[in-house]
Scaffold this motif. Sequence first.
Motif, PDB file in Angstrom:
ATOM      1  N   MET A  67     -19.452   7.675  48.717  1.00  0.00           N
ATOM      2  CA  MET A  67     -19.014   6.787  47.635  1.00  0.00           C
ATOM      3  C   MET A  67     -19.471   7.302  46.266  1.00  0.00           C
ATOM      4  O   MET A  67     -18.685   7.348  45.317  1.00  0.00           O
ATOM      5  N   GLU A  68     -20.737   7.698  46.155  1.00  0.00           N
ATOM      6  CA  GLU A  68     -21.248   8.151  44.856  1.00  0.00           C
ATOM      7  C   GLU A  68     -20.516   9.393  44.374  1.00  0.00           C
ATOM      8  O   GLU A  68     -20.096   9.457  43.214  1.00  0.00           O
ATOM      9  N   ALA A  69     -20.343  10.383  45.239  1.00  0.00           N
ATOM     10  CA  ALA A  69     -19.654  11.622  44.850  1.00  0.00           C
ATOM     11  C   ALA A  69     -18.201  11.330  44.468  1.00  0.00           C
ATOM     12  O   ALA A  69     -17.682  11.884  43.496  1.00  0.00           O
ATOM     13  N   GLN A  70     -17.541  10.459  45.227  1.00  0.00           N
ATOM     14  CA  GLN A  70     -16.162  10.102  44.888  1.00  0.00           C
ATOM     15  C   GLN A  70     -16.097   9.369  43.556  1.00  0.00           C
ATOM     16  O   GLN A  70     -15.213   9.628  42.734  1.00  0.00           O
ATOM     17  N   MET A  71     -17.035   8.471  43.323  1.00  0.00           N
ATOM     18  CA  MET A  71     -17.040   7.704  42.080  1.00  0.00           C
ATOM     19  C   MET A  71     -17.254   8.632  40.880  1.00  0.00           C
ATOM     20  O   MET A  71     -16.555   8.513  39.863  1.00  0.00           O
ATOM     21  N   ARG A  72     -18.199   9.562  40.996  1.00  0.00           N
ATOM     22  CA  ARG A  72     -18.451  10.511  39.898  1.00  0.00           C
ATOM     23  C   ARG A  72     -17.197  11.332  39.596  1.00  0.00           C
ATOM     24  O   ARG A  72     -16.808  11.488  38.432  1.00  0.00           O
ATOM     25  N   ALA A 104     -21.507  -0.689  49.318  1.00  0.00           N
ATOM     26  CA  ALA A 104     -21.698   0.743  49.048  1.00  0.00           C
ATOM     27  C   ALA A 104     -21.400   1.062  47.581  1.00  0.00           C
ATOM     28  O   ALA A 104     -22.087   1.870  46.965  1.00  0.00           O
ATOM     29  N   ALA A 105     -20.396   0.411  47.034  1.00  0.00           N
ATOM     30  CA  ALA A 105     -20.053   0.641  45.629  1.00  0.00           C
ATOM     31  C   ALA A 105     -21.139   0.104  44.707  1.00  0.00           C
ATOM     32  O   ALA A 105     -21.560   0.794  43.771  1.00  0.00           O
ATOM     33  N   PHE A 106     -21.619  -1.121  44.965  1.00  0.00           N
ATOM     34  CA  PHE A 106     -22.678  -1.699  44.136  1.00  0.00           C
ATOM     35  C   PHE A 106     -23.953  -0.862  44.197  1.00  0.00           C
ATOM     36  O   PHE A 106     -24.686  -0.765  43.217  1.00  0.00           O
ATOM     37  N   ALA A 107     -24.221  -0.235  45.322  1.00  0.00           N
ATOM     38  CA  ALA A 107     -25.437   0.557  45.481  1.00  0.00           C
ATOM     39  C   ALA A 107     -25.475   1.755  44.532  1.00  0.00           C
ATOM     40  O   ALA A 107     -26.549   2.201  44.145  1.00  0.00           O
ATOM     41  N   VAL A 108     -24.309   2.278  44.135  1.00  0.00           N
ATOM     42  CA  VAL A 108     -24.279   3.471  43.283  1.00  0.00           C
ATOM     43  C   VAL A 108     -23.614   3.247  41.923  1.00  0.00           C
ATOM     44  O   VAL A 108     -23.781   4.059  41.016  1.00  0.00           O
ATOM     45  N   GLY A 110     -24.007   1.271  39.309  1.00  0.00           N
ATOM     46  CA  GLY A 110     -24.804   1.163  38.092  1.00  0.00           C
ATOM     47  C   GLY A 110     -25.140   2.521  37.512  1.00  0.00           C
ATOM     48  O   GLY A 110     -24.827   2.814  36.359  1.00  0.00           O
ATOM     49  N   LYS A 111     -25.749   3.377  38.318  1.00  0.00           N
ATOM     50  CA  LYS A 111     -26.152   4.683  37.771  1.00  0.00           C
ATOM     51  C   LYS A 111     -24.965   5.586  37.483  1.00  0.00           C
ATOM     52  O   LYS A 111     -24.961   6.314  36.484  1.00  0.00           O
ATOM     53  N   VAL A 112     -23.926   5.543  38.312  1.00  0.00           N
ATOM     54  CA  VAL A 112     -22.756   6.401  38.077  1.00  0.00           C
ATOM     55  C   VAL A 112     -22.022   5.967  36.808  1.00  0.00           C
ATOM     56  O   VAL A 112     -21.671   6.800  35.974  1.00  0.00           O
ATOM     57  N   ARG A 113     -21.796   4.672  36.646  1.00  0.00           N
ATOM     58  CA  ARG A 113     -21.099   4.173  35.466  1.00  0.00           C
ATOM     59  C   ARG A 113     -21.894   4.457  34.195  1.00  0.00           C
ATOM     60  O   ARG A 113     -21.339   4.882  33.187  1.00  0.00           O
ATOM     61  N   GLU A 120     -26.524   2.668  28.652  1.00  0.00           N
ATOM     62  CA  GLU A 120     -27.203   1.764  29.577  1.00  0.00           C
ATOM     63  C   GLU A 120     -26.348   0.545  29.897  1.00  0.00           C
ATOM     64  O   GLU A 120     -26.438  -0.023  30.974  1.00  0.00           O
ATOM     65  N   ARG A 121     -25.539   0.141  28.944  1.00  0.00           N
ATOM     66  CA  ARG A 121     -24.661  -1.005  29.147  1.00  0.00           C
ATOM     67  C   ARG A 121     -23.277  -0.635  28.602  1.00  0.00           C
ATOM     68  O   ARG A 121     -22.963  -0.887  27.443  1.00  0.00           O
ATOM     69  N   PRO A 122     -22.432   0.003  29.452  1.00  0.00           N
ATOM     70  CA  PRO A 122     -21.103   0.406  28.988  1.00  0.00           C
ATOM     71  C   PRO A 122     -20.353  -0.769  28.360  1.00  0.00           C
ATOM     72  O   PRO A 122     -20.374  -1.888  28.878  1.00  0.00           O
ATOM     73  N   GLN A 123     -19.720  -0.494  27.239  1.00  0.00           N
ATOM     74  CA  GLN A 123     -19.047  -1.536  26.466  1.00  0.00           C
ATOM     75  C   GLN A 123     -17.590  -1.699  26.905  1.00  0.00           C
ATOM     76  O   GLN A 123     -16.670  -1.467  26.122  1.00  0.00           O
ATOM     77  N   CYS A 124     -17.403  -2.082  28.163  1.00  0.00           N
ATOM     78  CA  CYS A 124     -16.061  -2.368  28.649  1.00  0.00           C
ATOM     79  C   CYS A 124     -16.143  -3.449  29.715  1.00  0.00           C
ATOM     80  O   CYS A 124     -17.156  -3.577  30.406  1.00  0.00           O
TER      81      CYS A 124
END
Length: 155
Positions: A67-72, A104-108, A110-113, A120-124
Amino acid sequence: MTEHFKSLEKNTAYWGVPWEEAYGYAQAVQVGNEIYVSGQLSHDSNGNLIAPAELDQNGKPRDFSTMEAQMRATYENLATLLGRFGATLDNVVEETLYVLDVDAAFAVAGKVRKAAYGAERPQCASNLIGVSRLAMPPQLIEIACKAVLVPKATA
């Protein structure tokens, strides 16, 4: 009385991957100062999936460890597409993450986004939605977004 409307002027972007032709769609469409980006996957420039999930005997993902690699990779693809319109992830005002496994998505996420947006807090605005499947069985995540271009000030 019939109203007549002018056609929208659209600027489009494509990857040149087989599924664009098969399904018949643009990866992104710009209308005025808005950019609408279709759901993006984790693929390279040739359309090969990056970090595909291993599938079980029924063709469903066996685990969600990629999940993390795909999200990145998916955020990298979003950034590349936006760049074709002179935009960056900073222009994104809303995103929707479609995932096969919310935990699985929530686990990664935060740091990926935070890394993708460089904040630290994406503005979207962000939506994370669990779905039963995506277009390609090895995919765990798909991200769509809307971005807004800001006209440059003239001197």
